[in-house]
Design an enzyme around this catalytic site. Structure first.
Site, PDB file in Angstrom:
ATOM      1  N   ASP A   1      66.949  11.764  73.154  1.00  0.00           N
ATOM      2  CA  ASP A   1      66.756  12.955  72.325  1.00  0.00           C
ATOM      3  C   ASP A   1      65.315  13.102  71.858  1.00  0.00           C
ATOM      4  OD1 ASP A   1      69.462  13.276  72.536  1.00  0.00           O
ATOM      5  OD2 ASP A   1      69.884  13.261  70.390  1.00  0.00           O
ATOM      6  N   ASP A   2      64.952  14.354  71.556  1.00  0.00           N
ATOM      7  CA  ASP A   2      63.749  14.743  70.798  1.00  0.00           C
ATOM      8  C   ASP A   2      62.458  14.844  71.607  1.00  0.00           C
ATOM      9  OD1 ASP A   2      65.552  14.697  68.762  1.00  0.00           O
ATOM     10  OD2 ASP A   2      64.510  13.200  67.540  1.00  0.00           O
TER      11      ASP A   2
ATOM     12  N   HIS B   1      68.241  20.794  73.036  1.00  0.00           N
ATOM     13  CA  HIS B   1      68.359  20.120  71.741  1.00  0.00           C
ATOM     14  C   HIS B   1      67.764  20.998  70.638  1.00  0.00           C
ATOM     15  CE1 HIS B   1      69.347  16.718  69.331  1.00  0.00           C
ATOM     16  NE2 HIS B   1      68.112  16.281  69.131  1.00  0.00           N
TER      17      HIS B   1
ATOM     18  N   HIS C   1      64.400  21.902  66.059  1.00  0.00           N
ATOM     19  CA  HIS C   1      64.984  20.686  65.485  1.00  0.00           C
ATOM     20  C   HIS C   1      64.679  20.631  63.981  1.00  0.00           C
ATOM     21  CE1 HIS C   1      66.333  16.527  65.019  1.00  0.00           C
ATOM     22  NE2 HIS C   1      66.768  16.558  66.264  1.00  0.00           N
TER      23      HIS C   1
ATOM     24  N   TYR D   1      70.682  16.163  64.956  1.00  0.00           N
ATOM     25  CA  TYR D   1      71.333  15.222  64.031  1.00  0.00           C
ATOM     26  C   TYR D   1      72.820  15.030  64.319  1.00  0.00           C
ATOM     27  CZ  TYR D   1      67.092  16.770  61.672  1.00  0.00           C
ATOM     28  OH  TYR D   1      65.790  17.109  61.393  1.00  0.00           O
TER      29      TYR D   1
ATOM     30  N   HIS E   1      66.086   7.561  71.784  1.00  0.00           N
ATOM     31  CA  HIS E   1      65.043   8.572  71.642  1.00  0.00           C
ATOM     32  C   HIS E   1      63.842   8.191  72.510  1.00  0.00           C
ATOM     33  CE1 HIS E   1      67.469   9.301  68.044  1.00  0.00           C
ATOM     34  NE2 HIS E   1      66.959  10.524  68.030  1.00  0.00           N
TER      35      HIS E   1
END
Length: 258
Positions: free
Chosen positions: A75-76, A125, A129, A167, A220
C-alpha cells in the site's frame, strides 16, 4: 449476517419500542443513551474492521485454499522504496499487487511503469489517502477513485477492478461510491503494521505467526524497514514451501477489465 443495514434497522426498532413503552410507563433516559452508545460502538467496530463486511463485501483471504499459497500486497506507493521492493520480489520470483495513491502516481510515474512492466498488478488506493477520507461524501469518494483509475489506466490500458480503502475503513459513503465505480474491495488477513512501526523484528514475527494457506499480506512500499522485512519474509516462505501467487490467482478475480 451483521451488516450496517441490519444493525440500523434493529436499533431503530429498539428505540421505537422503548419510545412506545415510555408512553405507558416512564423509562429512564439512560436506557436510550445506552442503546445509542451501543449502536455507535457497533458501527465504529464494523467500519474499522474491513473483514467484517459491515458496509461492503471485502475479499480478505481465500479460506477454501488448502495448498500453501499466499498473496503479497503493498500500500501507499509508488515511492522511491518501491524500486527496492521490486528488486527483492524479482530475486525471489514473486509477484505482488500494489495499491497506489493517485498523487504518488503523479510524482513517480516511471516507478509505476516499472511495477507494471515487471508483471505486478496495480490497484486503486484513492487519490489523496487523506486522514479525512472516511468523512468524505459519496460524490467526493467517487471522484477520487475515478481520478486514480484514470492515472493507473495510462499504464495498464485496462479498467481497474481492485480498490483498497485507506486505513481499511469502510463507510456508507464508500459503499455508495462503489456502486458507481464497480470496484471490488481487497482487504487482508495478515497485517504487518509496518506503516506504524519501524521495528523490523516485531513486524517480521507478527506476519510469520499469521501465515496460513490462502492468506493476503499487507505491507507498505514506503520505507526501508519494509524492504528488509520483505526479504526475510520471502526467505521464510521459501523455507516453509509456500508459493507466492497473485491476488488474481488466489481469489479467482480479475484485476482489470478490457
Amino acid at each position: 449476517m451483521i451488516t450496517h443495514k441490519n444493525i440500523s434497522l434493529f436499533f431503530i426498532f429498539l428505540l421505537l419500542l422503548l419510545f412506545l413503552l415510555n408512553l405507558y410507563n416512564a423509562i429512564h433516559f439512560l436506557w436510550f443513551v445506552l442503546i445509542i452508545l451501543a449502536w455507535i460502538g457497533i458501527n465504529a467496530f464494523g467500519s474499522a474492521r474491513i473483514s467484517s463486511n459491515y458496509h461492503v463485501k471485502a475479499f480478505c483471504n481465500n479460506p477454501l485454499e488448502k495448498e500453501k499459497k499466499i498473496a503479497l500486497t503493498f500500500d501507499d506507493g509508488p515511492s522511491v522504496y518501491t524500486l527496492q521492493v521490486l528488486k527483492v520480489l524479482k530475486k525471489y520470483n514473486a509477484k505482488a499487487t500494489f495499491f497506489c495513491i493517485g498523487k504518488n502516481i503523479e510524482t513517480y510515474p516511471e516507478i509505476l511503469q516499472k511495477v507494471i512492466d515487471e508483471g505486478h498488478l496495480g490497484g486503486n488506493h484513492s487519490y489523496s489517502h487523506s486522514k479525512f477520507f472516511d468523512f468524505y461524501n459519496a460524490k467526493k469518494i467517487t471522484q477520487e477513485l475515478q481520478k486514480t483509475d484514470e492515472l493507473l489506466e495510462k499504464f495498464t490500458s485496462k479498467k481497474i477492478n481492485f480498490f483498497r480503502p485507506p486505513y481499511g475503513v469502510t463507510t456508507p459513503s464508500i459503499r455508495r461510491a462503489l456502486k458507481v465505480t464497480g470496484h471490488k474491495v481487497i482487504g487482508w488477513n495478515i497485517r504487518s503494521l509496518d506503516g506504524g512501526t519501524t521495528d523490523e523484528e516485531l513486524i517480521l514475527n507478527r506476519i510469520k505467526k499469521r501465515v496460513s494457506p490462502g492468506g493476503i499480506v499487507l505491507l507498505h512500499d514506503t520505507g526501508a524497514h519494509s524492504v528488509w522485512v520483505l526479504e526475510q519474509f520471502l526467505q521464510f516462505l521459501q523455507q516453509n514451501n509456500y508459493q507466492v501467487v497473485s491476488i488474481e490467482e488466489l481469489l479467482s478475480l480479475k484485476a482489470y477489465e478490457d
